[in-house]
Design an enzyme around this catalytic site. Structure first.
Site, PDB file in Angstrom:
ATOM      1  N   CYS A  77       3.418  84.206 -33.864  1.00 46.24           N
ATOM      2  CA  CYS A  77       1.969  84.006 -33.783  1.00 46.24           C
ATOM      3  C   CYS A  77       1.076  85.082 -34.168  1.00 46.24           C
ATOM      4  CB  CYS A  77       1.678  83.591 -32.364  1.00 46.24           C
ATOM      5  SG  CYS A  77      -0.122  83.437 -31.884  1.00 46.24           S
ATOM      6  N   CYS A 417       9.725  81.135  -8.791  1.00 46.88           N
ATOM      7  CA  CYS A 417       9.059  81.580  -9.999  1.00 46.88           C
ATOM      8  C   CYS A 417       8.722  82.937  -9.853  1.00 46.88           C
ATOM      9  CB  CYS A 417       7.985  80.569 -10.241  1.00 46.88           C
ATOM     10  SG  CYS A 417       6.842  80.248  -8.980  1.00 46.88           S
TER      11      CYS A 417
END
Ligand code: SAH
Length: 461
Positions: A77, A417
Site C-alpha cells: 500500500c 484480543c
C-alpha cells in the site's frame, strides 16, 4: 533501567531494532534506554533521530537505514506509512507472525508471571492467514469535510487527519465501487461531509459489511441528521450495483468518536446480514459485533472448541458471546450452553440464530457478564464444567474472575484480543487454583499490530 534519560531531542543515534511494541513500532535500546521507532523492523540497523524523550523511554524516527533487516519488505500500500490502519506492512508476513508470537510470549512472562521454559512447552505455533490481504468483511470509512472538499479514507497514525485510500489492501476491492458512487452522489447533490471540529455537515461514515458466504454487501451511511436529501436517488444507484444487497442510514448526531448511533433507518434490502461459519448460519444485526476476518475466525473457533474438550455432557458458559457465534459452535458438542452479552440486539440475534440452526440447548442472557454470572450461580444454582470468555480489550472484570473461580469449572478457555489484559487475568487465575495449560496465537488482524490469543486454563485438583 537507567534513572535519567541519556538522550536529548534531535540527537542522532545508531540503533539496532530488537522487537516491536504494542503499536507495531520497532524497539531498540541505547545504554538500556528504550527508543520506539515507527516502521523499525526487528533486525534493522538504523540511524535514528530522537524526536521526544521521557524518563525511561523516548521516540525516534528513521533518518537512514544502515543495514536493513532481512525481514524488511516494501509495503504493497502506497499510504501504509501515514495511514493508521496497517502498522506492519513493511515487514514480511512471516516476520509479522514471528513478532506477534513474541509479543504474546513476552507479555505472558512479564505481566502474567509465566515461566519462559513452561511457556515454551505449552505454546503452539501462531495460526497465520493463508492470504493476509483483502481479508476484512467490514469497513468504516470516515467521511470528512476539508475546506469544502470531501475526504474519504482512514485516520492517520495517532490523529484524525484523513489519509485518502483509493485502494485498501486489507479490504475487499468491491468497496471501491460503493465509495466512488457515494462520493459522486454527494458532489452532484451538494451534500456536505462532516466537520468534526465544528460538528457540522451531514455524512459522517460509510460502513460496509460483507457476507462471505453470499458474497454480498450491506451499506450503511452514518449521518449527522435525521434524513438524507434525495435518498431515493442514492438507493437506486447503490442497489443497482450487482453485489449490494441492502442499504440503510444510521443517525448519529452526537459529538463522539463512536461511529454508529442508536437509530437505524432501513432503506432497502434485508435489514440483517446473513453469513455462515462452518455449517452454522448467522443473522447479524447492524449494531452487533461480528469477527472481521472470516478465514481466521474459523481457525480461532475450532481452537476454542478443541481447548473446551467437550464430550457432550458439559454445561458451558460463553461469556461476552456477541451474536452467539462461539456459543452455537460449542452447543453442538455440549449438554447446554449459557451465553451472556451486554448488547440486547446481539442477544436477539443469538436467540434467532439458535432457532435458525435448530439448536435447542443454548440459552442467552442480556447483561454484564460480571452481573449475570453471579446471579445465575448464586440465585439459580447454575454451575459450569467449562467457561469460555471472549472479552473486549480491557479484559475481564476481577469480580467475574472471582465468580468463575467460585463456580470452579474444570476448564476455562480464554479468547483475548489484548495480550496485556490476558496476562493480567491469567496471573489472577493462576493464583486462585488454575494452571495455564495451552496457548495459541491467531492472526486475525494481518498487517496491524493486534493479535488474538486463545488459552486453556485447567483447574488444579
Ligand atoms: N464472542 C463473540 C464476541 C466477542 S467481542 C464473537 O466471537 O463474535 C466482545 C463482546 O463483548 C462484544 O459483543 C461486546 O458487546 C461484549 N461485551 C463488552 N462488555 C461486556 C460485559 N461487561 N459483559 C458482557 N458482554 C460484554
Amino acid at each position: 533501567m537507567k534513572k535519567s534519560c541519556p538522550l536529548n531531542k534531535n540527537d542522532m543515534v545508531e540503533l539496532y531494532i530488537e522487537s516491536i511494541g504494542s503499536n507495531g513500532e520497532g524497539i531498540g535500546r541505547v545504554d538500556g534506554y528504550t527508543l520506539f521507532v515507527r516502521e523499525g523492523v526487528p533486525g534493522d540497523q538504523l540511524m535514528v533521530k530522537v524526536v521526544k524523550t521521557k524518563k525511561s523511554y523516548g521516540y525516534g524516527i528513521i533518518a537512514s537505514i544502515l543495514e536493513p533487516s532481512p525481514d524488511r519488505t516494501e509495503a504493497l500500500c502506497p499510504v501504509a506509512g501515514p495511514c493508521g490502519g496497517c502498522s506492519l506492512q513493511h515487514m514480511s508476513y512471516q516476520a509479522q507472525l514471528k513478532a506477534k508470537d513474541k509479543t504474546i510470549r513476552d507479555t505472558l512472562c512479564r505481566i502474567g508471571g509465566v515461566d519462559p521454559d513452561r511457556l515454551d512447552r505449552i505454546m503452539e505455533p501462531i495460526m497465520g492467514a493463508d492470504n493476509p490481504y483483502h481479508y476484512r468483511n467490514k469497513v468504516q470509512y470516515p467521511v470528512r469535510d476539508n475546506m469544502g472538499k470531501i475526504q474519504i479514507g482512514f485516520y492517520g497514525k495517532g490523529s484524525h487527519r484523513i489519509v485518502e485510500t483509493p485502494r485498501c489492501y486489507i479490504q475487499d476491492t468491491y468497496n471501491e465501487n460503493i465509495v466512488g458512487l457515494i462520493r459522486e452522489f454527494m458532489v452532484e447533490k451538494g451534500i456536505k461531509a462532516y466537520d468534526e471540529v465544528k460538528h457540522k455537515g451531514l455524512v459522517r461514515h460509510i460502513v460496509i459489511r460483507k457476507s462471505n458466504e453470499k458474497n454480498i454487501f450491506h451499506v450503511i451511511l452514518v449521518i449527522n441528521g435525521q434524513q438524507l436529501p434525495e435518498v431515493e436517488v442514492l438507493k437506486e444507484r447503490l442497489m443497482g450495483l450487482d453485489l449490494v444487497e441492502s442499504f440503510s442510514l444510521n443517525v448519529n448526531r452526537d459529538k463522539t468518536n463512536v461511529i454508529l448511533g442508536p437509530r437505524m433507518i432501513h432503506i432497502d434490502g434485508p435489514a440483517y446480514l446473513e453469513d455462515s461459519i462452518d455449517d452454522i448460519s448467522y443473522r447479524i444485526s447492524p449494531l452487533s459485533f461480528y469477527q472481521v476476518n472470516p478465514d481466521q475466525t474459523l481457525k480461532l473457533y475450532h481452537k476454542a472448541l478443541e481447548y473446551a474438550g467437550l464430550t457432550g455432557k458439559e454445561k458451558v458458559f460463553d461469556l461476552y458471546c456477541g451474536i452467539g457465534t462461539i456459543s452455537l459452535f460449542l452447543a453442538k458438542k455440549a449438554a447446554h450452553v449459557y451465553g451472556v452479552e451486554i448488547i440486547g440486539a446481539a442477544i436477539d440475534d443469538a436467540r434467532e440464530n439458535a432457532q435458525l440452526n435448530g439448536i435447542e440447548n443454548a440459552s442467552f442472557y442480556t447483561g454484564k457478564s460480571e452481573e449475570v454470572m453471579p446471579r445465575l450461580y448464586e440465585e439459580e444454582g447454575i454451575t459450569a464444567d467449562v467457561v469460555v470468555v471472549d472479552p473486549p480489550r480491557k479484559g475481564c472484570d476481577e469480580s467475574l474472575l472471582s465468580t468463575i473461580v467460585d463456580m470452579s469449572p474444570r476448564r476455562l478457555v480464554y479468547v483475548s484480543c489484548d495480550p496485556s489484559t490476558l496476562a493480567r487475568d491469567i496471573k489472577i487465575l493462576e493464583a486462585k487454583g488454575y494452571a495455564l495449560d495451552k496457548v495459541c496465537g491467531c492472526d486475525m488482524f494481518c498487517h496491524s499490530s493486534h493479535v488474538e490469543t486463545v488459552c486453556l486454563l485447567n483447574r488444579i485438583d
